[in-house]
Write a protein that holds these residues in place. Sequence first.
Motif, mmCIF file in Angstrom:
data_model
loop_
_atom_site.group_PDB
_atom_site.id
_atom_site.type_symbol
_atom_site.label_atom_id
_atom_site.label_comp_id
_atom_site.label_asym_id
_atom_site.label_seq_id
_atom_site.Cartn_x
_atom_site.Cartn_y
_atom_site.Cartn_z
ATOM 1 N N LEU A 19 0.693 -1.125 0.007
ATOM 2 C CA LEU A 19 0.443 -0.422 -0.102
ATOM 3 C C LEU A 19 1.041 1.179 0.568
ATOM 4 O O LEU A 19 1.495 1.471 0.670
ATOM 5 C CB LEU A 19 -1.094 -0.174 1.694
ATOM 6 N N HIS A 20 0.993 2.011 -1.448
ATOM 7 C CA HIS A 20 1.380 3.201 -0.723
ATOM 8 C C HIS A 20 0.696 4.272 -2.230
ATOM 9 O O HIS A 20 -0.197 3.910 -2.575
ATOM 10 C CB HIS A 20 2.312 3.765 -1.454
ATOM 11 N N SER A 21 1.117 5.426 -1.880
ATOM 12 C CA SER A 21 0.162 7.012 -2.815
ATOM 13 C C SER A 21 1.393 7.132 -3.634
ATOM 14 O O SER A 21 3.106 6.485 -2.857
ATOM 15 C CB SER A 21 -0.509 7.726 -2.032
ATOM 16 N N ASP A 22 1.838 7.320 -5.473
ATOM 17 C CA ASP A 22 2.977 7.953 -5.621
ATOM 18 C C ASP A 22 3.869 8.894 -5.031
ATOM 19 O O ASP A 22 3.111 10.100 -4.574
ATOM 20 C CB ASP A 22 2.142 7.891 -6.919
ATOM 21 N N VAL A 23 4.539 9.066 -5.312
ATOM 22 C CA VAL A 23 6.089 9.837 -5.224
ATOM 23 C C VAL A 23 5.222 11.081 -5.488
ATOM 24 O O VAL A 23 4.676 11.881 -6.375
ATOM 25 C CB VAL A 23 6.831 9.492 -6.456
ATOM 26 N N LEU A 24 5.205 11.991 -4.441
ATOM 27 C CA LEU A 24 4.676 13.710 -5.081
ATOM 28 C C LEU A 24 2.979 13.810 -4.712
ATOM 29 O O LEU A 24 3.843 14.931 -5.184
ATOM 30 C CB LEU A 24 5.828 14.597 -5.288
ATOM 31 N N HIS A 25 2.573 12.879 -4.284
ATOM 32 C CA HIS A 25 1.528 12.521 -4.559
ATOM 33 C C HIS A 25 1.157 13.370 -6.510
ATOM 34 O O HIS A 25 0.100 13.712 -6.135
ATOM 35 C CB HIS A 25 0.619 14.290 -4.175
ATOM 36 N N SER A 26 2.141 12.504 -7.289
ATOM 37 C CA SER A 26 1.850 13.104 -8.450
ATOM 38 C C SER A 26 1.087 11.925 -9.047
ATOM 39 O O SER A 26 -0.210 10.725 -8.528
ATOM 40 C CB SER A 26 3.271 12.313 -9.440
ATOM 41 N N TYR A 27 -0.023 12.330 -10.361
ATOM 42 C CA TYR A 27 -0.554 11.278 -10.995
ATOM 43 C C TYR A 27 -0.080 10.255 -11.935
ATOM 44 O O TYR A 27 1.554 10.365 -11.650
ATOM 45 C CB TYR A 27 -1.275 12.285 -12.079
ATOM 46 N N ALA A 102 -2.680 21.399 -11.737
ATOM 47 C CA ALA A 102 -4.462 20.518 -10.958
ATOM 48 C C ALA A 102 -3.822 19.979 -9.808
ATOM 49 O O ALA A 102 -4.301 19.908 -9.280
ATOM 50 C CB ALA A 102 -4.741 19.479 -11.677
ATOM 51 N N ASN A 103 -2.061 19.368 -9.526
ATOM 52 C CA ASN A 103 -2.244 18.697 -8.545
ATOM 53 C C ASN A 103 -0.728 19.410 -8.035
ATOM 54 O O ASN A 103 -0.546 18.937 -6.703
ATOM 55 C CB ASN A 103 -2.039 17.238 -8.527
ATOM 56 N N VAL A 104 -0.589 20.611 -8.182
ATOM 57 C CA VAL A 104 1.292 20.985 -7.541
ATOM 58 C C VAL A 104 0.730 21.413 -5.921
ATOM 59 O O VAL A 104 1.720 20.951 -5.633
ATOM 60 C CB VAL A 104 1.542 22.335 -8.323
ATOM 61 N N ASP A 105 -0.005 21.762 -5.752
ATOM 62 C CA ASP A 105 -1.028 22.137 -4.195
ATOM 63 C C ASP A 105 -0.495 21.250 -3.983
ATOM 64 O O ASP A 105 -0.139 20.878 -2.155
ATOM 65 C CB ASP A 105 -2.280 22.929 -4.112
ATOM 66 N N LEU A 106 -1.023 20.007 -4.038
ATOM 67 C CA LEU A 106 -0.823 18.530 -3.476
ATOM 68 C C LEU A 106 0.451 18.191 -3.300
ATOM 69 O O LEU A 106 1.187 18.144 -2.251
ATOM 70 C CB LEU A 106 -1.149 17.564 -4.187
ATOM 71 N N SER A 107 2.054 18.360 -4.419
ATOM 72 C CA SER A 107 3.058 18.201 -4.311
ATOM 73 C C SER A 107 3.700 19.109 -3.459
ATOM 74 O O SER A 107 4.691 18.520 -3.069
ATOM 75 C CB SER A 107 3.549 18.397 -5.550
ATOM 76 N N TRP A 108 3.125 20.086 -3.594
ATOM 77 C CA TRP A 108 3.843 21.215 -2.451
ATOM 78 C C TRP A 108 3.715 20.869 -1.179
ATOM 79 O O TRP A 108 4.747 20.796 -0.338
ATOM 80 C CB TRP A 108 3.518 22.832 -2.483
ATOM 81 N N GLN A 109 2.520 20.290 -1.151
ATOM 82 C CA GLN A 109 2.371 20.211 0.775
ATOM 83 C C GLN A 109 3.306 18.182 0.360
ATOM 84 O O GLN A 109 3.719 18.770 2.415
ATOM 85 C CB GLN A 109 0.854 20.082 0.858
ATOM 86 N N CYS A 110 3.442 17.717 -0.057
ATOM 87 C CA CYS A 110 4.385 16.963 0.116
ATOM 88 C C CYS A 110 5.751 17.390 0.282
ATOM 89 O O CYS A 110 6.416 16.344 1.024
ATOM 90 C CB CYS A 110 4.299 15.270 -0.810
ATOM 91 N N LEU A 111 6.208 17.912 -0.017
ATOM 92 C CA LEU A 111 7.769 18.710 -0.133
ATOM 93 C C LEU A 111 7.698 18.576 1.719
ATOM 94 O O LEU A 111 8.534 19.145 2.094
ATOM 95 C CB LEU A 111 8.453 19.539 -1.283
ATOM 96 N N LEU A 112 6.598 19.927 1.591
ATOM 97 C CA LEU A 112 7.164 20.692 3.092
ATOM 98 C C LEU A 112 6.962 19.440 4.711
ATOM 99 O O LEU A 112 7.076 20.005 5.442
ATOM 100 C CB LEU A 112 5.790 21.383 3.632
ATOM 101 N N THR A 113 6.181 18.571 3.427
ATOM 102 C CA THR A 113 6.149 17.494 4.982
ATOM 103 C C THR A 113 7.391 16.746 5.280
ATOM 104 O O THR A 113 7.945 15.863 4.280
ATOM 105 C CB THR A 113 4.656 17.148 5.009
#
Length: 113
Positions: A19-27, A102-113
């Motif tokens: 179980l995982h989600s993809d790198v940097l919350h990417s598509y 469309a998902n850059v905000d999710l990637s940014w949050q991933c980098l911050l955490t």
Amino acid sequence: DGGDYKFVYWGPSGSATTLHSDVLHSYSWSYNVVGMKKWIFHIPELQRDNDDDDGRGEHYNSKQFEVIQNTGETMFVPATWKHEVINLLETISINHNWITAANVDLSWQCLLT
């Protein structure tokens, strides 16, 4: 080019990714060149539920669905969707992860955490 996530995967029958989600919350997309995979997707709004232990030390709601991917088929994985993948046959796949407006905000949050 740099900055792009492109992969070729080979896996014997029975191999899996947990179980995982993809790198940097990417598509991502995954194209099966040959083989068969079972994908188990966990519905994002219901991923975390502290009262439901899955036996691996993680807690998840039971809302999920499965898809069988055959040779010549492509699977799309939305940003942040947790999933597991099991190779039902020996499999070779080509995969690509990407980030857009469309998902850059999710990637940014991933980098911050």
